[in-house]
Enzyme design. Structure first.
Site, short mmCIF file in Angstrom:
data_model
loop_
_atom_site.label_atom_id
_atom_site.label_comp_id
_atom_site.label_asym_id
_atom_site.label_seq_id
_atom_site.Cartn_x
_atom_site.Cartn_y
_atom_site.Cartn_z
N GLU A 1 43.00 41.80 25.61
CA GLU A 1 42.05 41.74 26.60
C GLU A 1 40.59 42.28 25.97
O GLU A 1 41.02 43.35 25.35
CB GLU A 1 42.18 42.54 27.90
CG GLU A 1 43.03 41.79 29.15
CD GLU A 1 43.01 42.93 30.34
OE1 GLU A 1 44.28 43.05 30.99
OE2 GLU A 1 42.25 43.69 30.42
N GLU B 1 48.99 47.38 30.39
CA GLU B 1 48.54 48.88 30.56
C GLU B 1 49.33 49.72 31.71
O GLU B 1 48.74 50.41 32.74
CB GLU B 1 46.95 48.48 31.28
CG GLU B 1 46.09 47.92 30.23
CD GLU B 1 44.66 47.93 30.66
OE1 GLU B 1 44.03 47.06 29.83
OE2 GLU B 1 44.40 48.55 31.72
O1 LIG Z 1 42.39 46.23 31.80
C1 LIG Z 1 42.68 46.28 32.92
O2 LIG Z 1 42.13 47.24 33.68
C2 LIG Z 1 43.14 45.16 33.66
O3 LIG Z 1 43.92 44.71 32.63
C3 LIG Z 1 42.19 44.15 34.20
O4 LIG Z 1 43.18 43.77 34.96
C4 LIG Z 1 40.80 44.45 34.58
O5 LIG Z 1 40.37 43.71 35.81
C5 LIG Z 1 39.95 44.47 33.45
O6 LIG Z 1 40.48 45.17 32.48
C6 LIG Z 1 38.35 44.75 33.78
O7 LIG Z 1 38.64 46.05 34.22
#
Ligand SMILES: O=C(O)[C@H](O)[C@@H](O)[C@H](O)[C@H](O)CO
Length: 470
Positions: A383, A186
């Site tokens: 994710e 990200e």
């Molecule tokens: O996407 C993000 O921000 C990160 O990759 C994760 O580390 C976060 O913890 C998850 O997404 C929840 O917010």
């Protein structure tokens, strides 16, 4: 109704990141990270906590790998801690750091779980942020005998090169057992929250002057791809955050605001990788260095493209009549921002207040196929998940079930999606929220560090068994 059937070779996994679970921040030669320094700042973490211990995964990784085996996933996405491997971000390598990931990778392979390392998940070595070397010290400045170099973290081009050198070091050690690599997590969120709004480490509030951090992360990605390929890697991707941007109304002002937001949060981080160009000439002109040459490095073909999806964003023009600066998700936005996110109404919300909109995942994937066509390699959802309290978590089951159906809709419509990773294996340090937001399939008691599988863990285990039965 049972979930639709996913392809037999669909990759099922779960995700975590080093800073959020490992703890042991001062152990075995690990250097300080930007998040270690940031969490030391008063009021930076909502519950006043830090990640010094987190879930203590550094010492309990065998137990956590056993939980992965019990779940029946095929893969585990974790991140490698750059400051654990190269304490100052450049120069001397810390063998004890590499040894830890050796042990973790061997434990995973013995459990029949594919290791999928992310090389960078926001834990920039603090020495690169401040320019201090030989033992990172908060607050910058040089101390006799220690020396200092240009700081600035990802605002500095050197950081892209140091990242590639670090990637090479990790690939040299783990490349014989790791097949699938993720360069960055990200870059959009790090640019926006870390350098743009100061909500995350390193806590800089530069607004549009944060853009060089975007370019240098993408350049770091490209240079790391070259380093991994030189080490024989053939299965490389990135984990980018994406979500549909919905205009708050049909007015010209709101549509223009939404279009700009989509450029800054989505296309700025996808177009250079997939199309070899920035989405906007004016924007590209703001970027430092030989951008055209850099884009050749940035746009090297990937073997797959990772998407982190959580929610769509409703965006409108700033309200000129508003009393004070716009707020979003508890973040006060700088007045010079020409857009203002709005709350999406009439939707269930997670305990983090995020709207639950599964169909937006389908919309996102169809829009990506539309926009990038043949330039879009196979996709992995790297994710997807939600924050809900409790060991009994029926809402999380409902969330995951609905998003898997939405994913299957995109698959049925011909989008080439090859896998899905739940965020997260266990509750962990949710950045500026500390431990207040629980995203895990496994509950963590932070007093005793006891792990307790939640009802969603059992649901996913049964779902994967059912899928495997075919
Ligand atoms: O996407 C993000 O921000 C990160 O990759 C994760 O580390 C976060 O913890 C998850 O997404 C929840 O917010």
């Amino acid at each position: 109704t049972p979930l639709p059937r996913f392809p037999r070779d669909f990759l099922w996994g779960v995700s975590t990141s080093a800073q959020q679970i490992e703890g042991a921040v001062d152990e075995d030669g690990r250097g300080r990270s930007a998040w270690d320094a940031f969490a030391d700042g008063p009021g930076r973490i909502k519950d006043g906590s830090d990640a010094r211990v987190a879930t203590d995964h550094y010492h309990r990784y065998r137990e956590d790998v056993a939980l992965l085996r019990g779940l029946g996933v095929g893969a585990y996405r974790f991140s490698v801690s750059w400051p654990r491997i190269v304490p100052d971000g450049r120069g001397a390598v810390n063998p004890a750091g590499l040894d830890f990931y050796d042990r973790l990778v061997d434990e995973l392979l013995a459990a029949g779980v594919e290791p999928v390392p992310t090389l960078f998940h926001w834990d920039t070595p603090q020495a690169l942020e401040t320019g201090d070397i030989g033992g990172s010290i908060a607050g910058g400045g040089s101390v006799a005998g220690r020396g200092s170099v240009a700081g600035g973290g990802w605002l500095a081009r050197e950081t892209s090169e140091h990242f590639a050198a670090y990637a090479d070091t990790v690939a040299a050690r783990l490349g014989d057992r790791v097949d699938r690599w993720i360069t960055l997590n990200e870059p959009a969120e790090l640019t926006l929250l870390g350098y743009g709004l100061g909500q995350h480490a390193p806590g800089r509030r530069l607004v549009f002057d944060a853009l060089p951090a975007a370019h240098h992360q993408l350049l770091g990605h490209g240079l790391a791809v070259q380093a991994l390929r030189a080490r024989g890697a053939t299965n490389i991707g990135i984990a980018n955050s994406h979500g549909p941007t919905w205009p708050a109304s049909r007015t010209e002002a709101d549509s223009a605001a939404a279009a700009l937001y989509d450029v800054l949060l989505n296309r700025l981080f996808a177009d250079p990788l997939l199309l070899g160009r920035y989405p906007d000439e004016e924007l590209a002109a703001l970027l430092p260095g030989p951008v055209a040459d850099d884009l050749k490095i940035i746009s090297q073909p990937l073997d797959w493209y990772g998407i982190n999806y959580y929610q769509p964003t409703l965006v409108g023009a700033p309200d000129p009549a508003a009393a004070g600066p716009a707020e979003f998700g508890g973040i006060s936005l700088p007045p010079e921002l020409p857009f203002a996110p709005r709350e999406i109404e009439d939707r269930p919300r997670t305990d983090f207040g995020w709207p639950v909109v599964p169909e937006a995942l389908t919309e996102l994937l169809l829009s990506f196929r539309e926009r990038y066509g043949a330039s879009l390699p196979p996709v992995l959802i790297t994710e997807n998940g939600c924050a809900y309290d409790g060991v009994e978590d029926p809402d999380r089951i409902t969330f995951l079930d609905a998003h898997l159906r939405a994913l299957h809709d995109a698959l049925s419509a011909g989008v080439d999606v090859r896998g899905y990773f739940v965020w997260s294996l266990m509750d962990n340090f949710e950045w500026a929220e500390g431990y207040a937001r629980r995203f895990g399939l496994v509950h963590i008691d932070y007093r005793t560090l006891t792990r307790t599988p939640k009802s969603s863990y059992h649901w996913l285990r049964d779902t994967l068994r059912d899928q495997a039965r075919g």
